[in-house]
Design a protein around this motif. Structure first.
Motif, PDB file in Angstrom:
ATOM      1  N   UNK A 281      29.794 -24.107  24.287  1.00 48.67           N
ATOM      2  CA  UNK A 281      31.018 -24.127  25.097  1.00 48.67           C
ATOM      3  C   UNK A 281      30.606 -23.946  26.547  1.00 48.67           C
ATOM      4  N   UNK A 282      31.447 -24.473  27.433  1.00 50.74           N
ATOM      5  CA  UNK A 282      31.071 -24.378  28.839  1.00 50.74           C
ATOM      6  C   UNK A 282      31.362 -22.964  29.339  1.00 50.74           C
ATOM      7  N   UNK A 283      30.666 -22.573  30.402  1.00 50.71           N
ATOM      8  CA  UNK A 283      30.858 -21.247  30.955  1.00 50.71           C
ATOM      9  C   UNK A 283      32.276 -21.036  31.460  1.00 50.71           C
ATOM     10  N   UNK A 284      32.863 -22.099  32.013  1.00 48.39           N
ATOM     11  CA  UNK A 284      34.243 -21.972  32.518  1.00 48.39           C
ATOM     12  C   UNK A 284      35.197 -21.723  31.350  1.00 48.39           C
ATOM     13  N   UNK A 285      34.933 -22.392  30.258  1.00 46.92           N
ATOM     14  CA  UNK A 285      35.785 -22.229  29.087  1.00 46.92           C
ATOM     15  C   UNK A 285      35.692 -20.791  28.562  1.00 46.92           C
ATOM     16  N   UNK A 286      34.464 -20.294  28.495  1.00 41.94           N
ATOM     17  CA  UNK A 286      34.258 -18.919  28.019  1.00 41.94           C
ATOM     18  C   UNK A 286      34.997 -17.944  28.931  1.00 41.94           C
ATOM     19  N   UNK A 287      34.837 -18.153  30.249  1.00 38.53           N
ATOM     20  CA  UNK A 287      35.465 -17.241  31.214  1.00 38.53           C
ATOM     21  C   UNK A 287      36.991 -17.308  31.095  1.00 38.53           C
ATOM     22  N   UNK A 288      37.515 -18.526  30.976  1.00 37.48           N
ATOM     23  CA  UNK A 288      38.974 -18.681  30.892  1.00 37.48           C
ATOM     24  C   UNK A 288      39.523 -17.944  29.665  1.00 37.48           C
ATOM     25  N   UNK A 289      38.814 -18.107  28.546  1.00 38.84           N
ATOM     26  CA  UNK A 289      39.264 -17.435  27.326  1.00 38.84           C
ATOM     27  C   UNK A 289      39.212 -15.921  27.503  1.00 38.84           C
ATOM     28  N   UNK A 290      38.115 -15.427  28.099  1.00 39.55           N
ATOM     29  CA  UNK A 290      37.959 -13.986  28.258  1.00 39.55           C
ATOM     30  C   UNK A 290      39.024 -13.418  29.197  1.00 39.55           C
ATOM     31  N   UNK A 291      39.318 -14.141  30.271  1.00 41.29           N
ATOM     32  CA  UNK A 291      40.330 -13.664  31.230  1.00 41.29           C
ATOM     33  C   UNK A 291      41.691 -13.579  30.529  1.00 41.29           C
ATOM     34  N   UNK A 292      42.025 -14.595  29.760  1.00 44.09           N
ATOM     35  CA  UNK A 292      43.313 -14.593  29.041  1.00 44.09           C
ATOM     36  C   UNK A 292      43.377 -13.400  28.086  1.00 44.09           C
ATOM     37  N   UNK A 293      42.260 -13.208  27.387  1.00 47.00           N
ATOM     38  CA  UNK A 293      42.217 -12.119  26.406  1.00 47.00           C
ATOM     39  C   UNK A 293      42.343 -10.758  27.100  1.00 47.00           C
ATOM     40  N   UNK A 294      41.612 -10.590  28.214  1.00 50.78           N
ATOM     41  CA  UNK A 294      41.661  -9.311  28.927  1.00 50.78           C
ATOM     42  C   UNK A 294      43.078  -9.039  29.426  1.00 50.78           C
ATOM     43  N   UNK A 295      43.701 -10.077  29.990  1.00 48.89           N
ATOM     44  CA  UNK A 295      45.064  -9.889  30.525  1.00 48.89           C
ATOM     45  C   UNK A 295      46.040  -9.587  29.389  1.00 48.89           C
ATOM     46  N   UNK A 296      45.824 -10.233  28.250  1.00 45.31           N
ATOM     47  CA  UNK A 296      46.731 -10.013  27.120  1.00 45.31           C
ATOM     48  C   UNK A 296      46.712  -8.547  26.694  1.00 45.31           C
ATOM     49  N   UNK A 297      45.540  -7.938  26.782  1.00 47.35           N
ATOM     50  CA  UNK A 297      45.446  -6.525  26.394  1.00 47.35           C
ATOM     51  C   UNK A 297      45.880  -5.598  27.525  1.00 47.35           C
ATOM     52  N   UNK A 298      46.196  -6.169  28.672  1.00 51.90           N
ATOM     53  CA  UNK A 298      46.728  -5.339  29.763  1.00 51.90           C
ATOM     54  C   UNK A 298      45.723  -4.979  30.844  1.00 51.90           C
ATOM     55  N   UNK A 299      44.526  -5.584  30.819  1.00 50.25           N
ATOM     56  CA  UNK A 299      43.563  -5.299  31.902  1.00 50.25           C
ATOM     57  C   UNK A 299      44.058  -5.966  33.184  1.00 50.25           C
ATOM     58  N   UNK A 300      43.780  -5.296  34.298  1.00 50.13           N
ATOM     59  CA  UNK A 300      44.173  -5.864  35.583  1.00 50.13           C
ATOM     60  C   UNK A 300      42.921  -6.481  36.213  1.00 50.13           C
ATOM     61  N   UNK A 301      43.045  -7.690  36.752  1.00 47.85           N
ATOM     62  CA  UNK A 301      41.866  -8.343  37.331  1.00 47.85           C
ATOM     63  C   UNK A 301      42.139  -8.660  38.794  1.00 47.85           C
ATOM     64  N   UNK A 302      41.295  -8.137  39.677  1.00 47.70           N
ATOM     65  CA  UNK A 302      41.422  -8.467  41.101  1.00 47.70           C
ATOM     66  C   UNK A 302      40.338  -9.493  41.448  1.00 47.70           C
TER      67      UNK A 302
END
Ligand SMILES: Cc1cc2nc3c(=O)[nH]c(=O)nc-3n(C[C@H](O)[C@H](O)[C@H](O)COP(=O)(O)OP(=O)(O)OC[C@H]3O[C@@H](n4cnc5c(N)ncnc54)[C@H](O)[C@@H]3O)c2cc1C
Length: 553
Positions: A281-302
């Motif tokens: 999988x591409x790195x962008x794809x991995x990052x996009x999935x991880x960001x979605x997952x982190x936000x879903x659990x309530x992590x805040x990303x700046x």
């Protein structure tokens, strides 16, 4: 897709209202009807449509208007919307003018006033014109547009930033695209102000800083709370994993990333050795999935936001961000990874971003279709890039300092490179200089065994020369090794003694630094395994250790 526009123009307010009403009644559910009282006002409206990239299906324009006739307006508007259908509203006396305009303003139809009843004298014609338009209409791009020079480092920086933040954009090359020049004119921007970034609402920024773009896009750069359970520094695989598991475990988690989530991995065209993705999988794809997952659990990303300082205040750990704000936490995880190593070649810095790229994003490949490009490096990242670019470029030459590929590359990649016809590998080779006035045009290659030099034409030089940690700013808080990698766990023990000022009745945990409650994970850690999988593993493990730390304080 937004509804396309129909623009009607007439200087007589009563007639304008009537035509607008009739059009809205019949077409209002599928089209947006826009009315203007003069050719000038209509041209301004057309410019706005062009700036917002809204589709325009039909001009329905009165011929006899003071100042600017219908035909004159259509001639001026034609280059902006060449595919829109054009109909003139004429009185009987203007029929000749309308017929002459069939050629000059490429009129598709003229309608006689009055058009009552519209069911008989208006809708049939408009239906035909709209059907024709629909048949050849290609939906317009709805996101951000960037107008710039292909070889401009500033343009490449903005494109890279948007791509890595998963924001789709359309690139318009000012040297080859008429639309690019039109947009510059509407925004009153000259070449010295490029890149021009146009947003979907029609507003624009010239030569913007990344922070200005981030601000305009409402990217989150300020923390919602003054204090968190866990602050994660860096949004690479290690930081993202920590954000996902920290938030999933109920910790109030903040992740701060100075560029875009994904880290180095975000630049990888295909990660093939990550568990559970047999075809990679591409790195962008991995990052996009991880960001979605982190936000879903309530992590805040700046992001983009940089941490510039860190200090200990009793039980709190405090970070300072580049905007001067401070945020506290019970625990901090350093996951700042490593930064790309520059190569020492004459002229390379001047052309950075203008044909010379360090760990280029994949989107750059499109710019080098059918061209001859060179890649510096012999590790996996260089190998992946060569394979990826070979799908676009005419030829890809890998310049490898060592005397074999196997030394720094996985076997599967070496095999793929050998099997790819347009990839050439030159061993024992380094770049000594890069030439070009506004962009990379040639490079000089030295064979380090024979000392022979050769200058070749090159459209681009992509550098994958390894990386180093940039931890100077951390070094007065946590202990680092001579190269700047952060020490943790048993690496901190000297002759069995704990670090200075440690103050606890236990040894540092495996991923804990010389300061209790400050952890480290991923490539920035001394003796870490380096790689996506180990980064993710360490990020997850760090969260467990944070829990242990919190349970003991
Ligand atoms: C092109 C390429 C291809 C690769 N392919 C593979 C592969 O196929 N398989 C594999 O296992 N590995 C691969 N790697 C290596 C892998 O990507 C790294 O080992 C991994 O990304 C390390 O993760 P990390 O989270 O430790 O650090 P990084 O990925 O380096 O992330 C660190 C992040 O911290 C941010 N940061 C730094 N300082 C600050 C600060 N002060 N404030 C805020 N944020 C900050 C950075 O912007 C960065 O986003 C590749 C690397 C590259 C460059």
């Amino acid at each position: 897709m937004p509804k396309p526009f129909i623009l009607t123009v007439d200087d007589d307010p009563d007639v304008l209202r009537a035509v607008e009403r009739d059009l809205r009644r019949q077409y209002g559910s599928r089209y947006r009807i826009m009315a203007a009282e003069s050719g000038r006002a209509a041209l301004e409206a057309v410019e706005q449509l062009k700036l917002r990239n809204d589709p325009l299906a039909l001009f329905l324009v009165d011929q006899r208007m003071p100042g600017m006739s219908g035909v004159e307006f259509l001639e001026a508007a034609l280059p902006l919307f060449p595919n829109a259908k054009r109909a003139l509203l004429t009185a009987y006396a203007d029929t000749d003018a309308a017929i002459r305009a069939i050629n000059s303003a490429r009129i598709d139809h003229y309608l006689m006033k009055p058009w009552d009843p519209p069911e008989e004298r208006l809708y049939g014609v408009v239906d035909d014109l709209l059907d024709d338009w629909q048949a050849s209409f290609r939906p317009t791009f709805e996101g951000i547009r960037i107008v710039g020079h292909r070889w401009s480092p500033q343009s490449s920086e903005v494109r890279d930033f948007l791509a890595r933040n998963f924001i789709p954009y359309q690139w318009l090359n000012v040297e080859t695209e008429e639309t690019a020049r039109q947009l510059m004119e509407f925004c009153k921007a000259d070449v010295s102000q490029l890149p021009l970034v146009i947003f979907p609402d029609g507003s624009h920024l010239t030569r913007p800083t990344l922070n200005a773009v981030a601000h305009k896009l409402d990217l989150k750069t300020r923390a919602a709370l003054p204090f968190y359970d866990l602050i994660v520094l860096g949004g690479g695989p290690a930081g993202l994993a920590a954000a996902v598991y920290g938030a999933a475990d109920g910790l109030k988690t903040l992740l701060v990333e100075r560029e875009a989530p994904g880290g180095q991995a975000g630049r990888s065209s295909r990660i093939e050795n990550y568990l559970g993705f047999p075809s990679g999988l591409s790195g962008t794809d991995l990052a996009r999935r991880a960001v979605t997952q982190a936000r879903r659990f309530g992590a805040e990303i700046l992001a983009p936001q940089e941490v510039v300082n860190m200090r200990v205040e009793g039980p709190s750990r405090v970070v300072t961000l580049s905007d001067g704000s401070e945020i506290g936490a019970h625990a901090i995880l350093i996951a700042t990874g490593i930064a790309f190593r520059k190569i020492d070649a004459h002229g390379v810095e001047e052309l950075n971003g203008a044909g010379v790229y360090y760990y280029a994003p994949m989107t750059e490949a499109l710019s080098y279709r059918d061209m001859d490009i060179y890649i510096v490096g012999g590790a996996n990242s260089a190998g992946q890039a060569a394979i990826y670019f070979s799908q676009y470029a005419e030829s890809v030459t890998m310049l490898v300092r060592g005397n074999s590929l196997s030394a720094g590359m996985s076997q599967y990649l070496e095999d793929q490179i050998k099997a790819t016809k347009n990839i050439v590998v030159r061993l024992n080779s380094v770049v000594t200089s890069v030439t070009g006035t506004t962009r990379c045009e040639g490079i000089t290659i030295r064979n380090i065994r024979t000392c022979e030099e050769e200058t070749v034409a090159a459209c681009a030089l992509f550098v994958y020369a390894g990386a180093v940690p940039h931890t100077d700013w951390l070094a007065n808080v946590v202990e680092c090794d001579a190269q700047g990698y952060v020490l943790s766990g048993t690496h901190l023990l000297r002759d069995g003694k704990r670090p200075k000022n440690w103050g606890l009745d236990r040894d540092p945990f495996y991923l804990e630094t010389s300061v209790p409650g400050i952890f480290v994970a991923g490539d920035v850690r001394h003796r870490s395994a380096k790689g996506v999988t180990s980064g993710v593993g360490e990020g997850a493990m760090a969260v467990k250790l944070v829990h242990q730390y919190l349970s003991q304080t």
